[in-house]
Enzyme design. Structure first.
Site: not given
Ligand code: C5P
Length: 285
Positions: A11, A136
Site C-alpha cells: 500500500k 495496517d
Molecule cells: O500497529 P503496529 O505494530 O504496526 O505499529 C508499529 C508501531 O507504530 C507501534 O508500536 C507504534 O509505536 C506506532 N504506531 C502508532 N500509532 C498508530 C500506528 C502505529 O503510534 N496508529
C-alpha cells in the site's frame, strides 16, 4: 489442491495526518490507504504441526518476529485447527519501507489459512485477529482505497480512484515506525491536512493534484533522519512528477504518474542513477 498461493499487495498513503495520542499509546490517525500492484506471493500448505516459515529474503525473520507467524499463531488459537502450516514468503516488497510489506503478508496468512483449511472464522473475527497483529493488517485483508481512522484499523472503503501508474523509490535505509512516531511526538510540527477536501476529490473522481494539500505529516520527521528522502523527492519533482510524497513512516517515496507522463516514467525508472535504491514502476489497484 495441496497448497494455496495468494498475492499480498503493498500500500501507499495518499495522505496521512495525526490527530493526537490515544490512551493506549498509539496515534489517532486519519489517512487514505491505497493498494498497489507490487506484491509478495504467499504459499500456504499443510504440515503435521507447528508453524514453519520459509522465504527467499534474507531481510525478514522466520520466527515470532515475523507478522505472518503471529497471524498464523492467532488463527490457530481462535479456531479448532489442530494441525500445522507451512508458509513460504516470496518477497518482492521492500522491508521496513512504509509499504505495509509485513502487514500484507500477515493478512494473506489470515485469509489464506481460513479459506484453505476451511476454518469458518467470520469476517469480524478475521478483522479482530488482523488488528491484534498490527494496525495496517485490517486494510491489507481487503485491497482497494480506504479512509482509515483510529490506529489505522477503522476502515471506510471508498470508490476506487482512477488507475495511476506509480513510481516507487526506496533508498537503502530502513526506518522503525515506532521511532518515527516517537520523534514526531517530541517535535512541535503542526501541519494541517485538508482531510474533507481531499476525501471530496476522491469521491468526486477529480484528478489528484498535489496543490490541493495532499501531505504526510510524518514526512518532515523521516526526512531529518534520512536525507535521501528529500533528494529522491527533488529528483522526481524536477522531472515533472508533481504528486510525489513519502508513504507511511517512510522512507519510500512514490509519484503518481499522469497519463501524459507514462513514457517519462518508464525512462526515469530505466535510467535511475542512484544504484543502491530500490525502484519500480507499478500501479494503483
Ligand atoms: O500497529 P503496529 O505494530 O504496526 O505499529 C508499529 C508501531 O507504530 C507501534 O508500536 C507504534 O509505536 C506506532 N504506531 C502508532 N500509532 C498508530 C500506528 C502505529 O503510534 N496508529
Amino acid at each position: 489442491m495441496h497448497q494455496l498461493s495468494i498475492k499480498a499487495y503493498a500500500k501507499i498513503n495518499l495522505f496521512l495526518t495525526i490527530k493526537g495520542i490515544r490512551n493506549d499509546g498509539y496515534h489517532e490517525l486519519e489517512m487514505v490507504m491505497q493498494s498497489i500492484n507490487l506484491h509478495d506471493n504467499i504459499i500456504i500448505s499443510p504440515r503435521k504441526r507447528g508453524i514453519n516459515i520459509k522465504t527467499n529474503s534474507n531481510e525478514i525473520p522466520t520466527g515470532i518476529g515475523n507478522l505472518a507467524y503471529k497471524a498464523a499463531e492467532k488463527i490457530i488459537e481462535e479456531s479448532n485447527f489442530s494441525k500445522g502450516v507451512d508458509i513460504f514468503i516470496d518477497k518482492n516488497i521492500p522491508v521496513a519501507a512504509g509499504l505495509a510489506g509485513g502487514s500484507t503478508d500477515a493478512a494473506a496468512v489470515i485469509k489464506g489459512m481460513n479459506n484453505f483449511f476451511n476454518l469458518g472464522l467470520k469476517k469480524e473475527t478475521l478483522h479482530d485477529i488482523a488488528r491484534e497483529v498490527g494496525s495496517d493488517v485490517p486494510f491489507c485483508l481487503k485491497p482497494g482505497t480506504a479512509y482509515a481512522t483510529g490506529r489505522g484499523d477503522k476502515l471506510k472503503y471508498l470508490d476506487s480512484i482512477k488507475t495511476y501508474k506509480v513510481i516507487l523509490v526506496k533508498p537503502p535505509v530502513m526506518v522503525s515506525t515506532k521511532k518515527i512516531y516517537e520523534i514526531y511526538d517530541k517535535s512541535e510540527l503542526d501541519i494541517s491536512v485538508p482531510v474533507e477536501k481531499l476525501l471530496g476529490k476522491i469521491k468526486n473522481k477529480k484528478p489528484l493534484k498535489i496543490k490541493d494539500g495532499w501531505a504526510n505529516v510524518l514526512e518532515p520527521v523521516t526526512k531529518k533522519l534520512v536525507k535521501e528522502v528529500s533528494k529522491i523527492e527533488n529528483i522526481l519533482r524536477d522531472k515533472g512528477f508533481e504528486f510525489t510524497l513519502m508513504t507511511g513512516s517512510g522512507p519510500t517515496v512514490f509519484s503518481l504518474v499522469e497519463k501524459s507522463q507514462k513514457d517519462l516514467a518508464v525512462k526515469t525508472v530505466k535510467n535511475w542513477h542512484r544504484n543502491q535504491d530500490f525502484i519500480t514502476l507499478t500501479k494503483t489497484i
